[in-house]
Design a protein around this motif. Structure first.
Motif, PDB file in Angstrom:
ATOM      1  N   ASN A  26       0.843  -1.193   0.000  1.00 29.61           N
ATOM      2  CA  ASN A  26       0.000   0.000   0.000  1.00 29.61           C
ATOM      3  C   ASN A  26       0.886   1.253   0.000  1.00 29.61           C
ATOM      4  O   ASN A  26       0.905   2.032   0.952  1.00 29.61           O
ATOM      5  N   ASP A  27       1.612   1.416  -1.088  1.00 30.51           N
ATOM      6  CA  ASP A  27       2.557   2.525  -1.224  1.00 30.51           C
ATOM      7  C   ASP A  27       2.552   2.983  -2.673  1.00 30.51           C
ATOM      8  O   ASP A  27       2.094   2.269  -3.566  1.00 30.51           O
ATOM      9  N   MET A  28       3.075   4.174  -2.931  1.00 29.61           N
ATOM     10  CA  MET A  28       2.940   4.773  -4.251  1.00 29.61           C
ATOM     11  C   MET A  28       3.702   4.021  -5.322  1.00 29.61           C
ATOM     12  O   MET A  28       3.226   3.929  -6.467  1.00 29.61           O
ATOM     13  N   ASP A  29       4.848   3.456  -5.017  1.00 28.42           N
ATOM     14  CA  ASP A  29       5.576   2.684  -6.024  1.00 28.42           C
ATOM     15  C   ASP A  29       4.756   1.483  -6.482  1.00 28.42           C
ATOM     16  O   ASP A  29       4.701   1.170  -7.680  1.00 28.42           O
ATOM     17  N   THR A  30       4.129   0.802  -5.530  1.00 31.99           N
ATOM     18  CA  THR A  30       3.333  -0.372  -5.887  1.00 31.99           C
ATOM     19  C   THR A  30       2.062   0.032  -6.612  1.00 31.99           C
ATOM     20  O   THR A  30       1.647  -0.642  -7.565  1.00 31.99           O
ATOM     21  N   TYR A  31       1.432   1.127  -6.172  1.00 36.52           N
ATOM     22  CA  TYR A  31       0.242   1.602  -6.892  1.00 36.52           C
ATOM     23  C   TYR A  31       0.572   1.849  -8.364  1.00 36.52           C
ATOM     24  O   TYR A  31      -0.192   1.473  -9.263  1.00 36.52           O
ATOM     25  N   ALA A  32       1.702   2.513  -8.628  1.00 39.07           N
ATOM     26  CA  ALA A  32       2.092   2.799 -10.006  1.00 39.07           C
ATOM     27  C   ALA A  32       2.411   1.519 -10.765  1.00 39.07           C
ATOM     28  O   ALA A  32       2.090   1.385 -11.955  1.00 39.07           O
ATOM     29  N   ALA A  33       3.036   0.554 -10.082  1.00 43.76           N
ATOM     30  CA  ALA A  33       3.344  -0.728 -10.717  1.00 43.76           C
ATOM     31  C   ALA A  33       2.063  -1.496 -11.040  1.00 43.76           C
ATOM     32  O   ALA A  33       1.974  -2.171 -12.084  1.00 43.76           O
ATOM     33  N   ASP A  34       1.068  -1.419 -10.151  1.00 44.40           N
ATOM     34  CA  ASP A  34      -0.222  -2.053 -10.433  1.00 44.40           C
ATOM     35  C   ASP A  34      -0.863  -1.443 -11.673  1.00 44.40           C
ATOM     36  O   ASP A  34      -1.443  -2.156 -12.509  1.00 44.40           O
ATOM     37  N   LEU A  35      -0.777  -0.121 -11.793  1.00 45.25           N
ATOM     38  CA  LEU A  35      -1.319   0.545 -12.971  1.00 45.25           C
ATOM     39  C   LEU A  35      -0.572   0.101 -14.228  1.00 45.25           C
ATOM     40  O   LEU A  35      -1.181  -0.125 -15.286  1.00 45.25           O
ATOM     41  N   ALA A  36       0.752  -0.061 -14.118  1.00 42.24           N
ATOM     42  CA  ALA A  36       1.535  -0.554 -15.250  1.00 42.24           C
ATOM     43  C   ALA A  36       1.099  -1.967 -15.648  1.00 42.24           C
ATOM     44  O   ALA A  36       1.042  -2.302 -16.837  1.00 42.24           O
ATOM     45  N   ALA A  37       0.781  -2.792 -14.647  1.00 39.34           N
ATOM     46  CA  ALA A  37       0.301  -4.150 -14.936  1.00 39.34           C
ATOM     47  C   ALA A  37      -1.026  -4.104 -15.686  1.00 39.34           C
ATOM     48  O   ALA A  37      -1.256  -4.913 -16.611  1.00 39.34           O
ATOM     49  N   LEU A  38      -1.897  -3.186 -15.317  1.00 42.00           N
ATOM     50  CA  LEU A  38      -3.173  -3.022 -16.017  1.00 42.00           C
ATOM     51  C   LEU A  38      -2.938  -2.604 -17.464  1.00 42.00           C
ATOM     52  O   LEU A  38      -3.532  -3.152 -18.400  1.00 42.00           O
ATOM     53  N   VAL A  39      -2.052  -1.634 -17.663  1.00 37.98           N
ATOM     54  CA  VAL A  39      -1.736  -1.163 -19.005  1.00 37.98           C
ATOM     55  C   VAL A  39      -1.142  -2.288 -19.852  1.00 37.98           C
ATOM     56  O   VAL A  39      -1.503  -2.470 -21.027  1.00 37.98           O
ATOM     57  N   ASP A  40      -0.253  -3.075 -19.271  1.00 36.89           N
ATOM     58  CA  ASP A  40       0.356  -4.200 -19.985  1.00 36.89           C
ATOM     59  C   ASP A  40      -0.697  -5.243 -20.363  1.00 36.89           C
ATOM     60  O   ASP A  40      -0.721  -5.748 -21.495  1.00 36.89           O
ATOM     61  N   GLU A  41      -1.548  -5.573 -19.395  1.00 39.40           N
ATOM     62  CA  GLU A  41      -2.567  -6.598 -19.644  1.00 39.40           C
ATOM     63  C   GLU A  41      -3.517  -6.198 -20.765  1.00 39.40           C
ATOM     64  O   GLU A  41      -3.908  -7.024 -21.601  1.00 39.40           O
TER      65      GLU A  41
END
Length: 272
Positions: A68-83
């Motif tokens: 629950n931190d900003m680096d992980t939030y951004a990485a989750d968004l990157a995973a969505l974009v990749d998917e």
């Protein structure tokens, strides 16, 4: 319901409406993707593909103990974009979501993000530090943490007053206040607590410096949650290619006349 799987296995919920150039909407704390429904429909009605996810710990996404931190939030968004295989992306973020899209664009968006827009966003940094003397004292955020732990339900009901500027005479229905409370109560306690540190203590200065794409920077000058002087007005001096739009009398929450004006300005920005 559609989900993507993040790097640590967390399930991240998203909504995907319409077709065309993708617009990703990132919500504020303590809300979820439903907070963007009006803007998503507006975008889809105007020929865009509107996508909004629930940040981990929020809404229908997994309530993880860690991450629950900003680096992980951004990485989750990157995973969505990749998917979803997205390119030529338009990013929109409100409050905490503004920080999330700025970090995503700077660290994961090269060659994929066309434009970015934020409203009432937390960058460059909210908390008062030696390098940010105009920020809010840490006691403010300690008070938010205490309120969330003691009685989250009542805290969100009370917070809706300043969030929407009701104490300053801004006209917001009881239904909108109830929706703020309802979305907040869908968030897990651990995610709610941890996200306070993420939105208040994360320094986005280097992220802002790295951006060179068109940036629409919206903020209400009556925002009591993320005061404009230490947020948008500072961001406008750090980031490049910025179009700053100040909404007189507008609060932090996107509602009423502010919502109508912001929606029209976003569509104009997308199509310019």
């Amino acid at each position: 319901m559609p989900y993507i799987t993040a790097a640590d296995g967390a399930q991240i919920f998203y909504k995907d409406w319409g077709s065309g150039q993708p617009v990703i909407f990132s919500h504020g704390w303590p809300l979820n993707g439903d907070a963007w429904d009006v803007e998503m429909k507006l975008a889809a009605d105007n020929g865009f593909r509107a996508i909004a996810h629930d940040r981990r710990g929020h809404g229908r996404s997994d309530q993880t103990w860690a991450g629950n931190d900003m680096d992980t939030y951004a990485a989750d968004l990157a995973a969505l974009v990749d998917e979803l295989g997205l390119t030529d992306i338009l990013l929109v973020g409100h409050s905490t979501g503004g920080g999330e899209v700025v970090r995503f664009a700077a660290r994961h968006g090269a060659g994929r993000v066309a434009k970015i827009a934020t409203a009432g966003a937390v960058p460059p940094i909210m908390v008062k530090t030696e390098s940010n003397p105009g920020g809010l004292p840490i006691d403010v955020f300690d008070g938010i943490r205490a309120g969330v732990l003691a009685d989250r339900s009542q805290f969100f009901q009370d917070l809706s007053e300043s969030f929407f500027g009701i104490n300053q005479g801004y006209a917001v229905s009881q239904g909108q206040r109830d929706q703020f409370w309802r979305l907040g109560m869908q968030m897990g306690l651990k995610g709610a607590y941890d996200c306070i540190k993420a939105f208040s203590e994360t320094d986005f200065t280097s992220d802002l410096e790295a951006l060179d794409i068109p940036f629409f920077l919206a903020h209400g000058d009556a925002d009591q949650i993320v005061p404009i002087d230490d947020a948008a007005l500072r961001t406008a001096k750090i980031a490049k290619n910025v179009q700053l739009k100040v909404y007189p009398g507008a609060p932090h929450g996107i509602a009423g006349e502010y919502q109508k004006a912001l929606g029209a300005d976003l569509i104009a920005f997308f199509t310019s």
